[in-house]
Write a protein that holds these residues in place. Structure first.
Motif, PDB file in Angstrom:
ATOM      1  N   ILE A   1       0.839  -1.206   0.000  1.00 45.89           N
ATOM      2  CA  ILE A   1       0.000   0.000   0.000  1.00 45.89           C
ATOM      3  C   ILE A   1       0.872   1.252   0.000  1.00 45.89           C
ATOM      4  N   ILE A   2       1.914   1.262   0.805  1.00 46.92           N
ATOM      5  CA  ILE A   2       2.815   2.410   0.845  1.00 46.92           C
ATOM      6  C   ILE A   2       3.497   2.606  -0.509  1.00 46.92           C
ATOM      7  N   ILE A   3       3.972   1.519  -1.102  1.00 40.68           N
ATOM      8  CA  ILE A   3       4.660   1.614  -2.395  1.00 40.68           C
ATOM      9  C   ILE A   3       3.724   2.149  -3.474  1.00 40.68           C
ATOM     10  N   VAL A   4       2.486   1.662  -3.495  1.00 42.31           N
ATOM     11  CA  VAL A   4       1.531   2.117  -4.503  1.00 42.31           C
ATOM     12  C   VAL A   4       1.250   3.605  -4.334  1.00 42.31           C
ATOM     13  N   ASN A   5       1.045   4.056  -3.105  1.00 41.04           N
ATOM     14  CA  ASN A   5       0.788   5.469  -2.869  1.00 41.04           C
ATOM     15  C   ASN A   5       1.956   6.330  -3.327  1.00 41.04           C
ATOM     16  N   VAL A   6       3.169   5.910  -3.014  1.00 38.03           N
ATOM     17  CA  VAL A   6       4.345   6.679  -3.419  1.00 38.03           C
ATOM     18  C   VAL A   6       4.492   6.680  -4.938  1.00 38.03           C
ATOM     19  N   CYS A   7       4.284   5.534  -5.570  1.00 35.11           N
ATOM     20  CA  CYS A   7       4.411   5.454  -7.025  1.00 35.11           C
ATOM     21  C   CYS A   7       3.375   6.328  -7.727  1.00 35.11           C
ATOM     22  N   VAL A   8       2.156   6.339  -7.229  1.00 35.88           N
ATOM     23  CA  VAL A   8       1.119   7.190  -7.824  1.00 35.88           C
ATOM     24  C   VAL A   8       1.500   8.659  -7.684  1.00 35.88           C
ATOM     25  N   PHE A   9       2.058   9.027  -6.535  1.00 36.46           N
ATOM     26  CA  PHE A   9       2.457  10.419  -6.343  1.00 36.46           C
ATOM     27  C   PHE A   9       3.596  10.786  -7.292  1.00 36.46           C
ATOM     28  N   VAL A  10       4.577   9.909  -7.419  1.00 30.15           N
ATOM     29  CA  VAL A  10       5.682  10.173  -8.344  1.00 30.15           C
ATOM     30  C   VAL A  10       5.166  10.292  -9.778  1.00 30.15           C
ATOM     31  N   TRP A  11       4.202   9.451 -10.123  1.00 29.65           N
ATOM     32  CA  TRP A  11       3.604   9.530 -11.462  1.00 29.65           C
ATOM     33  C   TRP A  11       2.922  10.877 -11.694  1.00 29.65           C
TER      34      TRP A  11
END
Length: 272
Positions: free
Chosen positions: A20-30
């Motif tokens: 969940i943390i990784i997905v949130n960070v990846c979406v923000f970077v995107w």
């Protein structure tokens, strides 16, 4: 008060919480990459388009529930693209408290628990303000449910916090420990009064009732998800003391060690 860590090691790797943390960070970077491509002049317009496309707009959900249904889920992983503060605060709370909730109820149940809390949070905000056209984004509602679950399971677990009052540094230092229920109760009370204030037209644009809805959902759902799980013993806060002076918790080996045997209760009724 800003929590920094707890002293309750997880007994197994919290894969879902990490994911969940990784997905949130990846979406923000995107989103940041899309804004950088748009350039300084188009970044604000592009940010608004992303928020309207992937954020939850209560008025749209009420008028076109089928078309707006995907935004119930996408909004849980979108954060304010204007800075890292929104994302950083949410992920810090999830990092501290989420691993122990996942450890208590299991990874698959935790994934379902997290999503249900997020949906209940969105529903609460829509019920309170169904005509709002402001897009709602962030994992705060689901994380509020995680906080409520942690407070229910480990209310006296010691939490290291950053000392917010400068004169108290002389007595307690820069960091000290408080029981988890104090931190979590403060979070609920602040959101409650802020939410009531927003009803009077003094709100700040934050979806406080989503936080409250997620919190209440987490407090109720954790009892269901812990129905066949034995309670876990944990270190308990006793008095104010700097973290360095407290011994390491004797409870619960960190993940990598074999989990303790479960009480024989027959087949898991959930099938998990």
């Amino acid at each position: 008060m800003l929590p920094l860590r707890d002293r309750l090691p997880a007994r197994r790797p919290p894969y879902v919480n990490w994911l969940i943390i990784i997905v949130n960070v990846c979406v923000f970077v995107w989103t940041q990459a899309l804004l950088s491509v748009a350039g300084p002049r188009g970044a604000e317009v592009r940010a608004y388009e992303l928020l309207m496309q992937y954020g939850l707009v209560p008025a749209r959900l009420v008028q076109e529930p089928i078309a707006a249904l995907p935004s119930l889920f996408s909004s849980m992983f979108m954060h304010d693209p204007s800075g890292w503060a929104h994302l950083g605060g949410n992920m810090l709370y999830l990092w501290i408290f989420g691993d122990n909730v996942e450890d208590a109820i299991g990874s698959r149940r935790y994934a379902l628990f997290y999503v249900l809390c997020g949906l209940c949070a969105a529903a609460a905000q829509v019920v309170v303000n169904p005509s709002s056209v402001v897009p709602m984004v962030g994992a705060s509602g689901a994380i509020s449910g995680v906080l409520a679950a942690y407070g229910s399971l480990y209310p006296r677990s010691p939490i290291t916090v950053l000392n917010p009052i400068l004169p108290l540094w002389l007595f307690f230092g820069l960091f000290f420990e408080l029981p988890a229920w104090v931190i979590i109760l403060e979070y609920f009370v602040v959101n409650l009064f802020s939410g009531l204030g927003s009803l009077g037209g003094t709100g700040s644009g934050v979806a406080f009732f989503a936080h409250l809805g997620g919190f209440v959902a987490g407090a109720l759902l954790i009892r269901v998800f812990m129905r066949d799980k034995p309670p876990r013993e944990h270190d308990r806060w006793t008095r104010f003391r700097p973290p360095a002076q407290r011994p390491r918790s004797p409870y619960g080996p960190p993940y990598g060690a074999p989990p303790p045997p479960r009480r024989p209760q027959g087949r898991d009724p959930w099938g998990w």
